[in-house]
Scaffold this motif. Structure first.
Motif, PDB file in Angstrom:
ATOM      1  N   ASN A  76       0.730  -1.096   0.006  1.00 46.63           N
ATOM      2  CA  ASN A  76      -0.056   0.151  -0.046  1.00 46.63           C
ATOM      3  C   ASN A  76       0.871   1.346  -0.082  1.00 46.63           C
ATOM      4  OD1 ASN A  76      -1.778   2.394   0.778  1.00 46.63           O
ATOM      5  ND2 ASN A  76      -2.960   0.536   1.532  1.00 46.63           N
ATOM      6  N   THR A  77       0.780   1.854  -1.354  1.00 45.48           N
ATOM      7  CA  THR A  77       1.834   2.976  -1.417  1.00 45.48           C
ATOM      8  C   THR A  77       1.388   3.961  -0.488  1.00 45.48           C
ATOM      9  OG1 THR A  77       0.836   3.622  -3.332  1.00 45.48           O
ATOM     10  CG2 THR A  77       3.306   2.162  -3.432  1.00 45.48           C
ATOM     11  N   LYS A  78       0.029   4.337  -0.393  1.00 44.70           N
ATOM     12  CA  LYS A  78      -0.556   5.440   0.448  1.00 44.70           C
ATOM     13  C   LYS A  78       0.094   5.563   1.626  1.00 44.70           C
ATOM     14  CE  LYS A  78      -4.595   6.511  -2.351  1.00 44.70           C
ATOM     15  NZ  LYS A  78      -6.206   6.957  -2.439  1.00 44.70           N
ATOM     16  N   LEU A  79      -0.211   4.131   2.386  1.00 46.75           N
ATOM     17  CA  LEU A  79       0.116   4.237   3.692  1.00 46.75           C
ATOM     18  C   LEU A  79       1.846   3.845   3.849  1.00 46.75           C
ATOM     19  CD1 LEU A  79      -2.965   1.887   4.899  1.00 46.75           C
ATOM     20  CD2 LEU A  79      -2.643   4.533   5.033  1.00 46.75           C
ATOM     21  N   THR A  83       2.045  -5.033   2.468  1.00 51.11           N
ATOM     22  CA  THR A  83       0.719  -5.538   3.046  1.00 51.11           C
ATOM     23  C   THR A  83       0.823  -7.096   3.266  1.00 51.11           C
ATOM     24  OG1 THR A  83      -0.402  -5.296   0.902  1.00 51.11           O
ATOM     25  CG2 THR A  83      -0.695  -3.589   2.678  1.00 51.11           C
ATOM     26  N   GLN A 111       7.439   2.009  -4.276  1.00 50.36           N
ATOM     27  CA  GLN A 111       6.480   1.445  -5.308  1.00 50.36           C
ATOM     28  C   GLN A 111       6.641   0.000  -5.379  1.00 50.36           C
ATOM     29  OE1 GLN A 111       4.174   2.692  -7.072  1.00 50.36           O
ATOM     30  NE2 GLN A 111       4.084   4.965  -6.875  1.00 50.36           N
ATOM     31  N   ALA A 156      -4.688   2.813  -7.095  1.00 49.91           N
ATOM     32  CA  ALA A 156      -5.260   3.349  -6.119  1.00 49.91           C
ATOM     33  C   ALA A 156      -4.079   3.115  -4.837  1.00 49.91           C
ATOM     34  CB  ALA A 156      -6.423   2.970  -5.882  1.00 49.91           C
ATOM     35  N   THR A 157      -3.525   2.051  -4.982  1.00 54.25           N
ATOM     36  CA  THR A 157      -2.604   1.598  -3.672  1.00 54.25           C
ATOM     37  C   THR A 157      -1.256   0.966  -4.270  1.00 54.25           C
ATOM     38  OG1 THR A 157      -3.530  -0.634  -3.376  1.00 54.25           O
ATOM     39  CG2 THR A 157      -4.403   1.069  -2.191  1.00 54.25           C
ATOM     40  N   ASN A 159      -0.615  -1.130  -6.307  1.00 53.91           N
ATOM     41  CA  ASN A 159      -0.747  -2.719  -7.040  1.00 53.91           C
ATOM     42  C   ASN A 159      -1.338  -2.869  -8.490  1.00 53.91           C
ATOM     43  OD1 ASN A 159      -0.005  -4.143  -4.526  1.00 53.91           O
ATOM     44  ND2 ASN A 159      -1.692  -2.768  -3.674  1.00 53.91           N
TER      45      ASN A 159
END
Length: 305
Positions: A76-79, A83, A111, A156-157, A159
């Motif tokens: 999860n690149t946003k967080l 994962t 990434q 979005a994340t 992936n």
């Protein structure tokens, strides 16, 4: 001269390097991924190795633009989290970006490793002239980096490009993800070794399988390898029909087999891609191979991703 730190995290090893603005690797090192210790301790080791590399190369932290990290997904690149990568269960839910921030005040980019490798091929590799291409890595598993309309497509994340889990043949066994017959379950290096070992009644590597099929002309192994090439072609046609790229770039250990693979895949694409222009899609080897992930991680910094 400005530099970026590239860190390519894998299930067996972690590659670390200092990369300049032209994509040249000034200094590099590798560490084994020690699954007996917490991931935070591995980050401590990586950070120490980065500092040692910089000191030995005479590079000050002020000359480093940032740190790029590539890692296997899901993530999860946003967080800033790794994962649930299947071969790194001890890292599940690990906040890798925050862990590196304990050691550095530099900007950190993060990434998927295949996405980073795609950026490396665009920057200084086989896809320099392409604005729409897919980089496919075929090794332990299968993954992809998607570059479309002049930019990375990350999702979005982070992936996007997890193409190893496209279903190619639902009549065969269960993939680690729980689906039947995923692309990497039937066509990765792991899949080749598994299927051949079952047929031969002894453990063999994917390299041994290719030797038996292509050099010794062992009939059972020839049939297996031809089916693997066909399965790789099926996945490539799916990507061509879905994304309409101008180019497919294939890297990873299985790609090292060379012409037998590429000729078979090109032939399959020429016969089965839906659009006439898609049937002419060039399918070419990656240029950077083992350093693609490391250079790609640094490219995240140099190219502002």
């Amino acid at each position: 001269m400005s530099y970026a730190v590239g860190i390519d995290i894998g299930g067996t090893k972690i590659a670390i390097g200092l990369v300049d603005q032209s994509g040249q690797v000034l200094a590099k090192n590798t560490l084994p991924t020690d699954h007996s210790v917490p991931p935070s301790e591995m980050v401590d080791r990586i950070a120490a190795a980065v500092k040692q590399l910089a000191t030995a190369a005479g590079i000050k932290e002020a000359d480093i633009l940032g740190i790029g990290i590539g890692a296997p997904g899901p993530l999860n690149t946003k967080l800033g989290q790794i994962t649930e990568p299947p071969n790194m269960r001890g890292w599940w839910g690990f906040p890798v970006v925050d862990s590196f921030k304990r050691h550095f005040e530099l900007p950190i980019s993060f990434q998927n490793d295949a996405t980073a490798a795609a950026l490396a091929e665009k920057w200084i590799g086989a896809a320099k002239e392409a604005d729409n291409f897919v980089y496919i890595t075929i090794s332990t598993g299968i993954g992809a980096g998607i570059y479309s309309h002049g930019k990375l497509i990350t999702g979005a994340t982070g992936n996007a490009g997890d193409v190893g889990h496209l279903v190619v043949d639902p009549t065969v066994g269960t993939c680690v993800c729980g689906q039947q017959g995923c692309w990497e379950y039937v066509a990765s290096g792991t899949a080749i070794a598994r299927q051949a070992s079952e047929l031969l009644g002894r453990t063999v590597t994917s390299k041994e399988v290719f030797d038996l099929a292509l050099n010794d002309r062992e009939p059972e192994m020839e049939r297996l390898v031809n089916q693997v090439f066909r399965n790789i072609g099926i996945g490539c046609v799916t990507l061509i029909n879905t994304l309409d790229p101008e180019l497919l770039v294939i890297g990873g250990g299985v790609s090292q087999i060379g012409n037998p693979l590429f000729n078979a895949v090109r032939d399959y694409v020429a016969h089965h891609a839906l659009n006439p222009s898609g049937r002419n899609t060039p399918v070419i080897p990656a240029a950077l191979q083992q350093e693609a992930g490391l250079i790609g991680a640094a490219a995240l910094v140099h190219l502002n991703y």
